[in-house]
Design a protein around this motif. Sequence first.
Motif, short mmCIF file in Angstrom:
data_model
loop_
_atom_site.label_atom_id
_atom_site.label_comp_id
_atom_site.label_asym_id
_atom_site.label_seq_id
_atom_site.Cartn_x
_atom_site.Cartn_y
_atom_site.Cartn_z
N SER A 51 73.79 -18.60 7.82
CA SER A 51 74.22 -19.99 7.87
C SER A 51 75.04 -20.37 6.65
O SER A 51 76.04 -21.08 6.76
CB SER A 51 73.01 -20.92 8.02
OG SER A 51 72.22 -20.91 6.87
N VAL A 52 74.65 -19.88 5.47
CA VAL A 52 75.43 -20.17 4.26
C VAL A 52 76.81 -19.51 4.36
O VAL A 52 77.83 -20.12 4.00
CB VAL A 52 74.68 -19.70 2.99
CG1 VAL A 52 75.57 -19.73 1.77
CG2 VAL A 52 73.44 -20.56 2.76
N ALA A 84 72.81 -24.18 10.22
CA ALA A 84 72.26 -24.41 8.88
C ALA A 84 71.03 -25.32 8.94
O ALA A 84 70.07 -25.12 8.19
CB ALA A 84 73.32 -25.02 7.98
N MET A 120 73.64 -25.46 0.30
CA MET A 120 74.15 -25.89 1.61
C MET A 120 74.86 -27.24 1.51
O MET A 120 75.93 -27.43 2.10
CB MET A 120 73.01 -25.96 2.62
CG MET A 120 72.45 -24.65 3.03
SD MET A 120 71.14 -24.91 4.24
CE MET A 120 71.00 -23.28 4.91
#
Length: 184
Positions: A51-52, A84, A120
């Motif tokens: 996700s990052v 995320a 994030m």
Amino acid sequence: AAEGLTKLHDPTYFLIRQIGFVALGGVAMWLGARIDYRRLKRYTYPLLLISVLMLGAALAGPSRNGARRWIPLGPMTFQPVEVAKLALVTYLAYSLGRKADHVKTFTVGFVPHLVVCGIMMALLLKQPDLGSSVVLGATTLGMLFMAGTRISYIVLAVLASAPVAYHLVVGTPWRMQRILAYFN
């Protein structure tokens, strides 16, 4: 319908497109309901890393209306912040469950979770996407509160982020207009 008719010569274009998205979302929802959420525990860190990386990849993608929030996938686009959100909640649940005895300590139970969320949020603010970063921050603080983190740590985090949030809202005219429209 009017825009579809004038620009695409098909008044049902947007209706058909939305029905397709609803069908795709329905399939995803059905699949998600069939998956045992406890199995996500094994994928916590890979999901977080992916996700990052996807949030970073969105920054390299094409700009739409001054924002870089989407990754193109053929005829559709994908917003990595949705992955995320799942990754952050999964990580927080796993980590806070594992560190249940140490969740009241600042360096073990509080800071690592804020660092992950902060990374994030920083990537989201570069896109720029203040709304999603606020959602991630509020979710993190809410989960930390529910896990038993000291209230003073949460208050400290909110107070420390208040000047940054103020600058992000007041320093950007269209964000300020949205806030004023909300209160009007």
